[in-house]
Design a protein around this motif. Structure first.
Motif, PDB file in Angstrom:
ATOM      1  N   UNK A   1      17.564  -5.929   5.368  1.00  0.00           N
ATOM      2  CA  UNK A   1      17.484  -6.354   3.972  1.00  0.00           C
ATOM      3  C   UNK A   1      16.162  -7.070   3.705  1.00  0.00           C
ATOM      4  N   UNK A   2      15.775  -7.981   4.574  1.00  0.00           N
ATOM      5  CA  UNK A   2      14.515  -8.711   4.402  1.00  0.00           C
ATOM      6  C   UNK A   2      13.330  -7.754   4.467  1.00  0.00           C
ATOM      7  N   UNK A   3      13.378  -6.789   5.382  1.00  0.00           N
ATOM      8  CA  UNK A   3      12.306  -5.798   5.480  1.00  0.00           C
ATOM      9  C   UNK A   3      12.173  -5.015   4.176  1.00  0.00           C
ATOM     10  N   UNK A   4      13.298  -4.607   3.602  1.00  0.00           N
ATOM     11  CA  UNK A   4      13.264  -3.849   2.360  1.00  0.00           C
ATOM     12  C   UNK A   4      12.781  -4.706   1.194  1.00  0.00           C
ATOM     13  N   UNK A   5      13.096  -5.992   1.233  1.00  0.00           N
ATOM     14  CA  UNK A   5      12.627  -6.882   0.169  1.00  0.00           C
ATOM     15  C   UNK A   5      11.114  -6.906   0.090  1.00  0.00           C
ATOM     16  N   UNK A   6      10.482  -7.091   1.232  1.00  0.00           N
ATOM     17  CA  UNK A   6       9.026  -7.254   1.240  1.00  0.00           C
ATOM     18  C   UNK A   6       8.297  -5.959   1.535  1.00  0.00           C
ATOM     19  N   UNK A   7       8.989  -4.948   2.049  1.00  0.00           N
ATOM     20  CA  UNK A   7       8.388  -3.646   2.268  1.00  0.00           C
ATOM     21  C   UNK A   7       7.697  -3.458   3.604  1.00  0.00           C
ATOM     22  N   UNK A   8       7.896  -4.382   4.538  1.00  0.00           N
ATOM     23  CA  UNK A   8       7.254  -4.246   5.854  1.00  0.00           C
ATOM     24  C   UNK A   8       8.038  -5.051   6.880  1.00  0.00           C
ATOM     25  N   UNK A   9       8.010  -4.582   8.129  1.00  0.00           N
ATOM     26  CA  UNK A   9       8.778  -5.245   9.195  1.00  0.00           C
ATOM     27  C   UNK A   9       8.301  -6.668   9.477  1.00  0.00           C
ATOM     28  N   UNK A  10       6.996  -6.853   9.679  1.00  0.00           N
ATOM     29  CA  UNK A  10       6.500  -8.183  10.052  1.00  0.00           C
ATOM     30  C   UNK A  10       6.740  -9.212   8.953  1.00  0.00           C
ATOM     31  N   UNK A  11       6.473  -8.816   7.708  1.00  0.00           N
ATOM     32  CA  UNK A  11       6.695  -9.741   6.599  1.00  0.00           C
ATOM     33  C   UNK A  11       8.187 -10.015   6.412  1.00  0.00           C
ATOM     34  N   UNK A  12       9.009  -8.994   6.643  1.00  0.00           N
ATOM     35  CA  UNK A  12      10.457  -9.174   6.539  1.00  0.00           C
ATOM     36  C   UNK A  12      10.977 -10.135   7.588  1.00  0.00           C
TER      37      UNK A  12
ATOM     38  N   UNK B   1       4.442  -5.139  -5.005  1.00  0.00           N
ATOM     39  CA  UNK B   1       3.963  -3.800  -4.692  1.00  0.00           C
ATOM     40  C   UNK B   1       4.071  -3.572  -3.193  1.00  0.00           C
ATOM     41  N   UNK B   2       4.506  -2.395  -2.836  1.00  0.00           N
ATOM     42  CA  UNK B   2       4.750  -2.075  -1.439  1.00  0.00           C
ATOM     43  C   UNK B   2       3.601  -1.244  -0.884  1.00  0.00           C
ATOM     44  N   UNK B   3       3.109  -1.627   0.276  1.00  0.00           N
ATOM     45  CA  UNK B   3       2.125  -0.835   0.994  1.00  0.00           C
ATOM     46  C   UNK B   3       2.862   0.371   1.571  1.00  0.00           C
ATOM     47  N   UNK B   4       2.462   1.578   1.150  1.00  0.00           N
ATOM     48  CA  UNK B   4       3.203   2.784   1.532  1.00  0.00           C
ATOM     49  C   UNK B   4       3.308   2.976   3.037  1.00  0.00           C
ATOM     50  N   UNK B   5       2.251   2.693   3.772  1.00  0.00           N
ATOM     51  CA  UNK B   5       2.287   2.881   5.229  1.00  0.00           C
ATOM     52  C   UNK B   5       3.293   1.930   5.873  1.00  0.00           C
ATOM     53  N   UNK B   6       3.251   0.662   5.474  1.00  0.00           N
ATOM     54  CA  UNK B   6       4.182  -0.322   6.042  1.00  0.00           C
ATOM     55  C   UNK B   6       5.618  -0.004   5.657  1.00  0.00           C
ATOM     56  N   UNK B   7       5.816   0.396   4.400  1.00  0.00           N
ATOM     57  CA  UNK B   7       7.153   0.719   3.938  1.00  0.00           C
ATOM     58  C   UNK B   7       7.673   1.963   4.648  1.00  0.00           C
ATOM     59  N   UNK B   8       6.833   2.962   4.828  1.00  0.00           N
ATOM     60  CA  UNK B   8       7.238   4.190   5.512  1.00  0.00           C
ATOM     61  C   UNK B   8       7.689   3.928   6.930  1.00  0.00           C
TER      62      UNK B   8
ATOM     63  N   UNK C   1      15.405  13.961  10.846  1.00  0.00           N
ATOM     64  CA  UNK C   1      14.664  14.490   9.720  1.00  0.00           C
ATOM     65  C   UNK C   1      14.063  13.329   8.940  1.00  0.00           C
ATOM     66  N   UNK C   2      12.778  13.406   8.642  1.00  0.00           N
ATOM     67  CA  UNK C   2      12.062  12.368   7.907  1.00  0.00           C
ATOM     68  C   UNK C   2      11.449  13.010   6.673  1.00  0.00           C
ATOM     69  N   UNK C   3      11.860  12.604   5.510  1.00  0.00           N
ATOM     70  CA  UNK C   3      11.382  13.188   4.261  1.00  0.00           C
ATOM     71  C   UNK C   3      10.379  12.238   3.609  1.00  0.00           C
ATOM     72  N   UNK C   4       9.100  12.456   3.868  1.00  0.00           N
ATOM     73  CA  UNK C   4       8.041  11.576   3.368  1.00  0.00           C
ATOM     74  C   UNK C   4       8.055  11.434   1.843  1.00  0.00           C
ATOM     75  N   UNK C   5       8.263  12.500   1.067  1.00  0.00           N
ATOM     76  CA  UNK C   5       8.293  12.317  -0.390  1.00  0.00           C
ATOM     77  C   UNK C   5       9.434  11.405  -0.863  1.00  0.00           C
ATOM     78  N   UNK C   6      10.560  11.449  -0.179  1.00  0.00           N
ATOM     79  CA  UNK C   6      11.674  10.575  -0.560  1.00  0.00           C
ATOM     80  C   UNK C   6      11.322   9.131  -0.226  1.00  0.00           C
ATOM     81  N   UNK C   7      10.717   8.912   0.928  1.00  0.00           N
ATOM     82  CA  UNK C   7      10.295   7.554   1.305  1.00  0.00           C
ATOM     83  C   UNK C   7       9.271   7.045   0.300  1.00  0.00           C
ATOM     84  N   UNK C   8       8.358   7.913  -0.115  1.00  0.00           N
ATOM     85  CA  UNK C   8       7.371   7.517  -1.131  1.00  0.00           C
ATOM     86  C   UNK C   8       8.077   7.145  -2.435  1.00  0.00           C
ATOM     87  N   UNK C   9       9.067   7.955  -2.827  1.00  0.00           N
ATOM     88  CA  UNK C   9       9.834   7.676  -4.037  1.00  0.00           C
ATOM     89  C   UNK C   9      10.496   6.298  -3.941  1.00  0.00           C
TER      90      UNK C   9
END
Length: 186
Positions: free
Chosen positions: A24-35, A86-93, A103-111
């Motif tokens: 949950x914390x990771x999703x809040x901030x969009x990255x593992x280290x910050x979460x 704003x989420x950094x796409x690389x960190x969020x991905x 299966x990893x769907x990059x467009x869905x992760x981007x969405x």
């Protein structure tokens, strides 16, 4: 999970749900280290203020709500809170990279990364954590109808995004249906 089982400390209950809180914390901030950093600060505050926990409240709902409130408090302290969400796409991905081959769907992760934080969290709480609309509303401090409306908007936006995708070639679909060893066998 009720905290009444833990008598004088919420620590054992919080430890039991720690992986869920971390996600949950990771999703809040969009990255593992910050979460991880957010989670550490929020857990310290929860343990220091555990007298605020009301017996009879589901511990996970309370803990998720406390992390969310801690994040909002920190967000309000920034000079530009909108930029902080704003989420950094690389960190969020990286949050979605599977531990094993999946299966990893990059467009869905981007969405998902481009969704506002409250919509991302609504998805995580309802579909990822299995909270009902009332509990998700308690965590995010909104009415359950707001949770339902957010899910409708997200679903509509995702349907629009998917309908704009080019269809997968038939060969790619077939390759996913059969293991490597079966192709070309009589």
């Amino acid at each position: 999970m009720q905290a009444e089982e833990f008598h004088h400390s919420l620590r054992p209950g919080l430890i039991a749900i720690l992986p869920r809180l971390k996600r949950f914390a990771d999703m809040l901030v969009g990255a593992r280290d910050d979460g991880k950093a957010l989670l550490g600060r929020a857990l310290s505050a929860m343990l220091a203020e555990q007298h605020r926990y009301q017996r009879g409240t589901a511990l996970d709902v309370w803990a998720f709500g406390e992390i969310y409130q801690h994040w909002l408090h920190e967000l309000r302290a920034h000079a530009d809170p909108v930029a902080q969400t704003r989420v950094d796409e690389a960190s969020f991905g990286e949050l979605f990279y599977p531990e094993v081959d999946c299966y990893f769907d990059a467009p869905i992760v981007e969405f998902l990364g481009n969704l506002p934080a409250q919509q991302r969290l609504t998805l995580l709480l309802v579909y990822g954590e299995g909270f009902d609309y009332e509990d998700a509303g308690r965590v995010l401090d909104v009415h359950p109808d707001t949770i339902a409306a957010r899910l409708v908007r997200i679903t509509a936006a995702l349907a629009d995004r998917l309908s704009a995708r080019p269809p997968a070639p038939a060969a790619a679909i077939v390759e996913t249906l059969y293991p490597e060893g079966l192709r070309g066998s009589p």
